[in-house]
Every structure is written in C-alpha cells, then in structure tokens.
Design a protein around this motif. Structure first.
Motif, short mmCIF file in Angstrom:
data_model
loop_
_atom_site.label_atom_id
_atom_site.label_comp_id
_atom_site.label_asym_id
_atom_site.label_seq_id
_atom_site.Cartn_x
_atom_site.Cartn_y
_atom_site.Cartn_z
N HIS A 122 0.79 -1.19 0.12
CA HIS A 122 -0.02 0.05 0.02
C HIS A 122 0.93 1.15 0.00
CE1 HIS A 122 -3.51 -2.40 1.93
NE2 HIS A 122 -3.22 -3.09 0.82
N ILE A 123 1.87 1.24 0.82
CA ILE A 123 2.82 2.46 0.69
C ILE A 123 3.34 2.53 -0.49
CG2 ILE A 123 5.09 3.12 1.69
CD1 ILE A 123 4.37 1.88 4.35
N GLN A 124 3.98 1.58 -1.26
CA GLN A 124 4.42 1.72 -2.52
C GLN A 124 3.44 2.07 -3.55
OE1 GLN A 124 6.04 -2.48 -2.79
NE2 GLN A 124 7.67 -1.97 -1.87
N VAL A 125 2.35 1.90 -3.59
CA VAL A 125 1.35 2.13 -4.55
C VAL A 125 0.80 3.49 -4.37
CG1 VAL A 125 -0.84 1.14 -3.63
CG2 VAL A 125 -0.47 0.89 -5.83
N LEU A 126 0.60 3.82 -2.93
CA LEU A 126 0.23 5.17 -2.58
C LEU A 126 1.46 6.34 -3.44
CD1 LEU A 126 -1.21 4.75 0.79
CD2 LEU A 126 -2.46 5.76 -1.14
N GLU A 127 2.71 5.97 -3.26
CA GLU A 127 3.54 6.78 -3.54
C GLU A 127 3.80 6.90 -5.19
OE1 GLU A 127 6.90 5.87 0.37
OE2 GLU A 127 7.24 4.76 -1.60
N LYS A 128 3.21 5.94 -5.88
CA LYS A 128 3.32 5.59 -7.26
C LYS A 128 2.30 6.77 -7.81
CE LYS A 128 5.03 1.02 -8.08
NZ LYS A 128 4.60 -0.09 -8.50
N THR A 129 1.34 7.30 -6.92
CA THR A 129 0.31 8.36 -7.42
C THR A 129 0.86 9.53 -7.84
OG1 THR A 129 -0.22 9.16 -5.22
CG2 THR A 129 -1.25 7.32 -5.85
N GLY A 130 2.07 10.08 -7.35
CA GLY A 130 2.84 11.32 -7.23
C GLY A 130 2.26 12.33 -6.37
N ASP A 131 1.08 11.89 -5.91
CA ASP A 131 0.45 12.93 -4.97
C ASP A 131 1.22 12.89 -3.22
OD1 ASP A 131 -1.16 13.95 -6.71
OD2 ASP A 131 -2.34 12.31 -6.42
N VAL A 132 2.17 12.15 -3.05
CA VAL A 132 2.64 12.02 -1.60
C VAL A 132 3.77 13.20 -1.61
CG1 VAL A 132 4.04 10.76 -0.12
CG2 VAL A 132 2.15 9.63 -1.49
N ASP A 133 3.38 14.01 -0.42
CA ASP A 133 4.38 15.00 0.15
C ASP A 133 5.13 14.65 1.21
OD1 ASP A 133 5.52 17.17 0.82
OD2 ASP A 133 3.95 18.77 1.37
N TYR A 134 6.26 14.18 0.70
CA TYR A 134 6.97 13.42 1.67
C TYR A 134 7.65 14.43 2.95
CZ TYR A 134 7.65 9.99 -1.66
OH TYR A 134 7.31 8.81 -2.33
N SER A 135 7.42 15.80 2.58
CA SER A 135 7.81 16.78 3.71
C SER A 135 6.97 16.55 4.80
CB SER A 135 7.96 18.06 3.04
OG SER A 135 6.44 18.59 2.85
N GLN A 136 5.66 15.96 4.51
CA GLN A 136 4.78 15.89 5.63
C GLN A 136 5.17 14.69 6.64
OE1 GLN A 136 0.65 16.16 4.69
NE2 GLN A 136 1.03 17.77 2.80
N LEU A 137 5.66 13.63 6.11
CA LEU A 137 6.37 12.82 6.98
C LEU A 137 7.19 13.03 8.20
CD1 LEU A 137 6.87 9.95 4.32
CD2 LEU A 137 4.88 10.56 5.44
N PRO A 138 6.90 12.46 9.20
CA PRO A 138 8.02 12.76 10.45
C PRO A 138 9.28 12.34 10.15
CG PRO A 138 6.69 10.66 10.91
CD PRO A 138 6.03 11.08 9.47
N VAL A 139 10.30 13.07 10.54
CA VAL A 139 11.69 12.53 10.42
C VAL A 139 12.00 11.58 11.35
CG1 VAL A 139 14.18 13.64 10.84
CG2 VAL A 139 12.28 15.13 10.08
N PRO A 140 12.78 10.53 10.79
CA PRO A 140 13.00 9.14 11.54
C PRO A 140 13.85 9.53 12.74
CG PRO A 140 13.30 8.71 9.17
CD PRO A 140 13.12 10.29 9.14
N ASP A 141 13.43 8.69 13.91
CA ASP A 141 14.34 8.80 14.96
C ASP A 141 15.22 7.78 15.04
OD1 ASP A 141 15.07 9.42 17.62
OD2 ASP A 141 13.19 9.14 18.63
N ALA A 142 16.48 8.43 15.33
CA ALA A 142 17.66 7.36 15.40
C ALA A 142 17.75 6.68 16.55
CB ALA A 142 18.77 8.11 14.98
N SER A 143 17.38 7.19 17.51
CA SER A 143 17.40 6.58 19.06
C SER A 143 16.75 5.38 19.07
CB SER A 143 16.74 7.45 19.96
OG SER A 143 15.40 7.63 19.85
#
Length: 200
Positions: free
Chosen positions: A179-200
C-alpha cells in the motif's frame, strides 16, 4: 614532627572523608526500581499482549476507514494511479479484515464496528472533497497512516508470543508495504509531511 595525637587526628579525618565518599558513591549507584512488565492475557494460543490487541483493533478500524475512502477514490478520481492504489487497498483490506475478525473470534477479543474518532474526522473531511483536492488528501492521509501502522506491526511481529497474532501481523506487514508503494506511485505524496525518522 607530627605527634601521635596529630597522626591519629589526621587518620580520623581521612576515615570520616572516606566513609562519606563511599556513602555518596553507594547512593549514586543505587539501582533504579524495576519497571513493571507489560501485562499478558493467557490464551490457548499463547499470551496476548496489549500491543497484540492494539494491532487487531487498528486493523479493524483502518480497514473500515480505508475501504470507505478507497471506494470513494474509485468513484471520484480521474488519476489512474490513484484508482489503482484504491483498488488494491479495497481488495486487500477486505481480506485483512476477514483475517482480523477470525483472529479476534479465536481469542475472544471484541473489535470496534466503526473507525476511531480521529479517523472519522478525516473521513468527514474527505467526504466533502473531489478532484485533485481529494486525490492529494487521500494519498497523503493514507501514506502517513500506513507509515505509523507499519511501526506497530513490526513491533508486534517481532515480539508477540501468540500464534494467532503472528500470521495476522505477517499479512498486515505484507499488505502495508504494498500500500505504501502504490500510494507513492500516485505522485501525490508530499514527503515533507512525513515525520523525520528517530535514530534513538
């Protein structure tokens, strides 16, 4: 030249200081109180944790929401990639919901029959949208939700002790990646809205 009394006095001071130092060291090294282990519910299929039950609840609530939103996407969107994502999500969430309900029945867990209140807010908002606004909201809302669910699924699959929950987590994990992959293929995903991964 130091007298015996002076020597004894110095030794006494050293002894007092040593004792004080050791005392403060012991206080500093006091072990932290043990944390309480998460509660487990015994079942014939192995212990069931709160995280296991949270996963089953999330799968049910998410399935209801995403089947609804994806059916709208099939009706409203003119973007072939959005429609492809929606068709996959509907098909796989119908299957996943059946697995979830069967698992809950085996374990005696009652699942909700409607989405959570915060999910309903998004459903209500998107019920009024159409065109590009709907497509963008659909792709980003579901992409963010799938990312959050992915973390819980991985934790449950890694640690669950329950033989009914394991295959459910496997199915959820397999579907959510697609689902993540097919949603990303829409071209509508704004990656800047995703949380920054936490390295802790």
């Amino acid at each position: 030249m130091m007298t015996v009394r002076t020597i004894l006095g110095v030794c006494g001071v050293v002894a007092v200081l040593s004792t004080a130092a050791c005392g403060s060291t012991q206080v500093g090294m006091t072990a932290a109180p043990a944390t309480t282990a998460p509660a487990l519910t015994d079942t014939r299929y192995g212990p069931l944790s709160a995280a296991d039950m949270k996963l089953m609840t999330l799968v049910q609530e998410t399935s209801i929401r995403e089947i609804t939103l994806s059916q709208w996407a099939l009706q409203r969107s003119t973007n072939p990639q959005v429609r492809a994502a929606a068709q996959m999500i509907v098909t796989q969430h119908v299957q996943l919901q059946k697995e979830d309900l069967a698992a809950a029945a085996k374990l005696g867990v009652t699942l909700p029959d409607r989405p959570s209140a915060d999910m309903q807010v998004g459903i209500d908002r998107m019920s009024q949208e159409s065109g590009k606004t709907f497509d963008t909201d659909y792709a980003n809302s579901l992409r963010q939700a799938h990312g959050e669910a992915f973390i819980l699924i991985a934790q449950v699959r890694a640690d669950t002790r329950n033989s009914v929950v394991r295959p459910l987590a496997d199915s959820a994990n397999d579907f959510i990646k697609m689902h993540i992959q097919v949603l990303e293929k829409t071209g509508d995903v704004d990656y800047s809205q995703l949380p920054v991964p936490d390295a802790s």
